[in-house]
Every structure is written in structure tokens, then in C-alpha cells.
Design a protein around this motif. Structure first.
Motif, PDB file in Angstrom:
ATOM      1  N   MET A  20       0.837  -1.206   0.000  1.00 39.01           N
ATOM      2  CA  MET A  20       0.000   0.000   0.000  1.00 39.01           C
ATOM      3  C   MET A  20       0.870   1.253   0.000  1.00 39.01           C
ATOM      4  SD  MET A  20      -3.212  -0.767  -0.175  1.00 39.01           S
ATOM      5  CE  MET A  20      -4.208   0.533   0.551  1.00 39.01           C
ATOM      6  N   ALA A  21       1.956   1.238   0.765  1.00 40.08           N
ATOM      7  CA  ALA A  21       2.859   2.395   0.813  1.00 40.08           C
ATOM      8  C   ALA A  21       3.516   2.621  -0.545  1.00 40.08           C
ATOM      9  CB  ALA A  21       3.920   2.191   1.889  1.00 40.08           C
ATOM     10  N   ILE A  22       3.961   1.536  -1.157  1.00 45.02           N
ATOM     11  CA  ILE A  22       4.615   1.644  -2.471  1.00 45.02           C
ATOM     12  C   ILE A  22       3.634   2.167  -3.507  1.00 45.02           C
ATOM     13  CG2 ILE A  22       5.598   0.282  -4.358  1.00 45.02           C
ATOM     14  CD1 ILE A  22       6.821  -1.523  -2.091  1.00 45.02           C
ATOM     15  N   ASP A  23       2.406   1.647  -3.501  1.00 45.11           N
ATOM     16  CA  ASP A  23       1.411   2.095  -4.481  1.00 45.11           C
ATOM     17  C   ASP A  23       1.059   3.562  -4.274  1.00 45.11           C
ATOM     18  OD1 ASP A  23      -0.252   1.519  -6.751  1.00 45.11           O
ATOM     19  OD2 ASP A  23      -1.973   1.629  -5.390  1.00 45.11           O
ATOM     20  N   LYS A  26       3.836   5.560  -5.787  1.00 43.50           N
ATOM     21  CA  LYS A  26       3.725   5.524  -7.244  1.00 43.50           C
ATOM     22  C   LYS A  26       2.608   6.442  -7.729  1.00 43.50           C
ATOM     23  CE  LYS A  26       5.739   1.047  -8.216  1.00 43.50           C
ATOM     24  NZ  LYS A  26       5.634  -0.103  -9.108  1.00 43.50           N
ATOM     25  N   ALA A  27       1.520   6.490  -6.984  1.00 46.47           N
ATOM     26  CA  ALA A  27       0.400   7.364  -7.356  1.00 46.47           C
ATOM     27  C   ALA A  27       0.833   8.830  -7.298  1.00 46.47           C
ATOM     28  CB  ALA A  27      -0.788   7.120  -6.426  1.00 46.47           C
ATOM     29  N   ARG A  28       1.553   9.191  -6.262  1.00 45.08           N
ATOM     30  CA  ARG A  28       2.020  10.576  -6.126  1.00 45.08           C
ATOM     31  C   ARG A  28       2.968  10.973  -7.253  1.00 45.08           C
ATOM     32  NH1 ARG A  28       3.332  10.529   0.296  1.00 45.08           N
ATOM     33  NH2 ARG A  28       1.201  10.941   1.014  1.00 45.08           N
ATOM     34  N   ARG A  29       3.778  10.031  -7.687  1.00 46.97           N
ATOM     35  CA  ARG A  29       4.773  10.312  -8.729  1.00 46.97           C
ATOM     36  C   ARG A  29       4.262  10.025 -10.135  1.00 46.97           C
ATOM     37  NH1 ARG A  29       9.635   7.543  -5.325  1.00 46.97           N
ATOM     38  NH2 ARG A  29       9.793   9.198  -3.774  1.00 46.97           N
ATOM     39  N   LYS A  31       3.538   7.214 -11.536  1.00 47.06           N
ATOM     40  CA  LYS A  31       4.239   6.063 -12.121  1.00 47.06           C
ATOM     41  C   LYS A  31       3.239   4.923 -12.313  1.00 47.06           C
ATOM     42  CE  LYS A  31       8.557   7.629 -11.430  1.00 47.06           C
ATOM     43  NZ  LYS A  31       9.750   7.504 -12.149  1.00 47.06           N
ATOM     44  N   GLN A  32       3.706   3.853 -12.948  1.00 50.86           N
ATOM     45  CA  GLN A  32       2.839   2.694 -13.139  1.00 50.86           C
ATOM     46  C   GLN A  32       2.489   2.106 -11.782  1.00 50.86           C
ATOM     47  OE1 GLN A  32       4.194  -0.175 -15.953  1.00 50.86           O
ATOM     48  NE2 GLN A  32       2.586  -1.618 -15.451  1.00 50.86           N
ATOM     49  N   ARG A  33       1.185   1.860 -11.570  1.00 45.88           N
ATOM     50  CA  ARG A  33       0.657   1.489 -10.262  1.00 45.88           C
ATOM     51  C   ARG A  33       0.564  -0.012 -10.067  1.00 45.88           C
ATOM     52  NH1 ARG A  33      -3.054   5.337  -8.652  1.00 45.88           N
ATOM     53  NH2 ARG A  33      -3.182   4.129  -6.760  1.00 45.88           N
ATOM     54  N   ILE A  34       0.398  -0.395  -8.832  1.00 41.86           N
ATOM     55  CA  ILE A  34       0.100  -1.777  -8.473  1.00 41.86           C
ATOM     56  C   ILE A  34      -1.395  -1.960  -8.692  1.00 41.86           C
ATOM     57  CG2 ILE A  34       0.016  -3.420  -6.569  1.00 41.86           C
ATOM     58  CD1 ILE A  34       2.495  -1.856  -5.428  1.00 41.86           C
ATOM     59  N   SER A  35      -1.785  -3.032  -9.343  1.00 42.24           N
ATOM     60  CA  SER A  35      -3.201  -3.210  -9.685  1.00 42.24           C
ATOM     61  C   SER A  35      -4.053  -3.431  -8.436  1.00 42.24           C
ATOM     62  CB  SER A  35      -3.372  -4.393 -10.643  1.00 42.24           C
ATOM     63  OG  SER A  35      -3.175  -5.610  -9.956  1.00 42.24           O
ATOM     64  N   GLU A  36      -5.307  -2.995  -8.547  1.00 43.61           N
ATOM     65  CA  GLU A  36      -6.243  -3.233  -7.450  1.00 43.61           C
ATOM     66  C   GLU A  36      -6.444  -4.731  -7.239  1.00 43.61           C
ATOM     67  OE1 GLU A  36      -9.839  -0.985  -7.936  1.00 43.61           O
ATOM     68  OE2 GLU A  36      -8.821   0.905  -7.529  1.00 43.61           O
ATOM     69  N   ASN A  37      -6.373  -5.509  -8.311  1.00 45.36           N
ATOM     70  CA  ASN A  37      -6.490  -6.968  -8.171  1.00 45.36           C
ATOM     71  C   ASN A  37      -5.375  -7.527  -7.282  1.00 45.36           C
ATOM     72  OD1 ASN A  37      -8.801  -7.210  -9.697  1.00 45.36           O
ATOM     73  ND2 ASN A  37      -7.710  -7.679 -11.584  1.00 45.36           N
ATOM     74  N   SER A  38      -4.189  -6.976  -7.407  1.00 47.91           N
ATOM     75  CA  SER A  38      -3.074  -7.427  -6.562  1.00 47.91           C
ATOM     76  C   SER A  38      -3.334  -7.073  -5.098  1.00 47.91           C
ATOM     77  CB  SER A  38      -1.765  -6.790  -7.011  1.00 47.91           C
ATOM     78  OG  SER A  38      -1.429  -7.227  -8.301  1.00 47.91           O
ATOM     79  N   LEU A  39      -3.871  -5.883  -4.859  1.00 48.44           N
ATOM     80  CA  LEU A  39      -4.191  -5.481  -3.481  1.00 48.44           C
ATOM     81  C   LEU A  39      -5.282  -6.372  -2.903  1.00 48.44           C
ATOM     82  CD1 LEU A  39      -4.118  -1.604  -3.934  1.00 48.44           C
ATOM     83  CD2 LEU A  39      -2.312  -3.077  -3.030  1.00 48.44           C
ATOM     84  N   TRP A  40      -6.276  -6.695  -3.728  1.00 46.91           N
ATOM     85  CA  TRP A  40      -7.334  -7.610  -3.273  1.00 46.91           C
ATOM     86  C   TRP A  40      -6.775  -9.003  -3.012  1.00 46.91           C
ATOM     87  CZ3 TRP A  40     -11.425  -6.501  -0.884  1.00 46.91           C
ATOM     88  CH2 TRP A  40     -12.132  -5.334  -1.153  1.00 46.91           C
ATOM     89  N   PHE A  41      -5.874  -9.455  -3.872  1.00 52.83           N
ATOM     90  CA  PHE A  41      -5.269 -10.774  -3.684  1.00 52.83           C
ATOM     91  C   PHE A  41      -4.545 -10.843  -2.341  1.00 52.83           C
ATOM     92  CE2 PHE A  41      -1.648 -13.710  -4.205  1.00 52.83           C
ATOM     93  CZ  PHE A  41      -2.357 -14.893  -4.391  1.00 52.83           C
ATOM     94  N   LEU A  42      -3.760  -9.816  -2.036  1.00 52.24           N
ATOM     95  CA  LEU A  42      -3.067  -9.780  -0.747  1.00 52.24           C
ATOM     96  C   LEU A  42      -4.060  -9.799   0.408  1.00 52.24           C
ATOM     97  CD1 LEU A  42      -0.242  -7.201  -1.479  1.00 52.24           C
ATOM     98  CD2 LEU A  42       0.050  -9.634  -0.966  1.00 52.24           C
ATOM     99  N   SER A  43      -5.165  -9.092   0.250  1.00 50.13           N
ATOM    100  CA  SER A  43      -6.196  -9.066   1.295  1.00 50.13           C
ATOM    101  C   SER A  43      -6.809 -10.442   1.499  1.00 50.13           C
ATOM    102  CB  SER A  43      -7.301  -8.069   0.940  1.00 50.13           C
ATOM    103  OG  SER A  43      -6.800  -6.769   0.909  1.00 50.13           O
ATOM    104  N   VAL A  44      -7.141 -11.097   0.396  1.00 53.14           N
ATOM    105  CA  VAL A  44      -7.831 -12.387   0.465  1.00 53.14           C
ATOM    106  C   VAL A  44      -6.941 -13.480   1.059  1.00 53.14           C
ATOM    107  CG1 VAL A  44      -8.787 -14.246  -0.971  1.00 53.14           C
ATOM    108  CG2 VAL A  44      -9.475 -11.887  -1.369  1.00 53.14           C
ATOM    109  N   ILE A  45      -5.658 -13.450   0.781  1.00 55.26           N
ATOM    110  CA  ILE A  45      -4.780 -14.514   1.284  1.00 55.26           C
ATOM    111  C   ILE A  45      -4.291 -14.254   2.707  1.00 55.26           C
ATOM    112  CG2 ILE A  45      -4.081 -15.259  -1.021  1.00 55.26           C
ATOM    113  CD1 ILE A  45      -1.352 -13.877  -0.501  1.00 55.26           C
TER     114      ILE A  45
END
Length: 88
Positions: A20-23, A26-29, A31-45
Motif C-alpha cells: 500500500m505504501a509503495i502504491d 507511485k500514485a504521487r509520482r 508512475k505505473q501502479r500496483i493493480s487493485e487486483n493485486s491489493l485484493w489478492f493480498l487481502s484475500v490470502i
């Protein structure tokens, strides 16, 4: 088994929090972001708590209703399953 499970949950939640910190950076700069699907995947596991803390620590994804409602609900489900595991 309990030590392995707790170690896993600690590690996955730290990874989720750092992701979340890295994303956010990246949002502030712009840059290419971490996908929301990846954030959801981390949440689910098992990383729902880390994502949830990261949301409010860095004010990230707090305007996305699916995150604001979904991540806490997912955390409560995970906490209930963990409690069931330990007390059954």
C-alpha cells in the motif's frame, strides 16, 4: 502449526502494508501502479489487516467504496476464522 500460521499472517500483513505504501508513492509520482487486483489478492490470502491499516495510514484507496467496505469485512471474516481455529 500455530507458530507457522502466525508467522505467515505477520509476513503477509507486512507485505500488504508495504505494498500500500509503495502504491501510494507511485500514485504521487504518476508512475505505473500496483493493480487493485493485486491489493485484493493480498487481502484475500490473509493480508486484509495490512491493507486496511495502509489505507488509513497513507490515505490510500479511501475514496474507493469497494475498499472502504470490503477490506474491513474481509478482515472480520479472517479474524472470525482465526478465532474459530484457535478455540475449536
Amino acid at each position: 502449526m500455530d507458530t507457522i500460521l502466525m508467522s505467515y499472517l505477520l509476513i503477509i500483513n507486512l507485505i500488504a502494508l508495504l505494498t500500500m505504501a509503495i502504491d501510494k508513492q507511485k500514485a504521487r509520482r504518476r508512475k505505473q501502479r500496483i493493480s487493485e487486483n493485486s491489493l485484493w489478492f493480498l487481502s484475500v490470502i490473509g493480508g486484509a489487516l495490512g491493507v486496511w491499516i495502509g489505507m488509513y495510514l497513507w490515505r490510500h484507496k479511501t475514496k474507493h467504496r469497494q475498499f472502504v467496505l470490503g477490506v474491513p469485512i474481509l478482515f472480520l471474516i479472517q479474524a472470525a476464522l482465526l478465532l474459530y481455529y484457535y478455540f475449536s
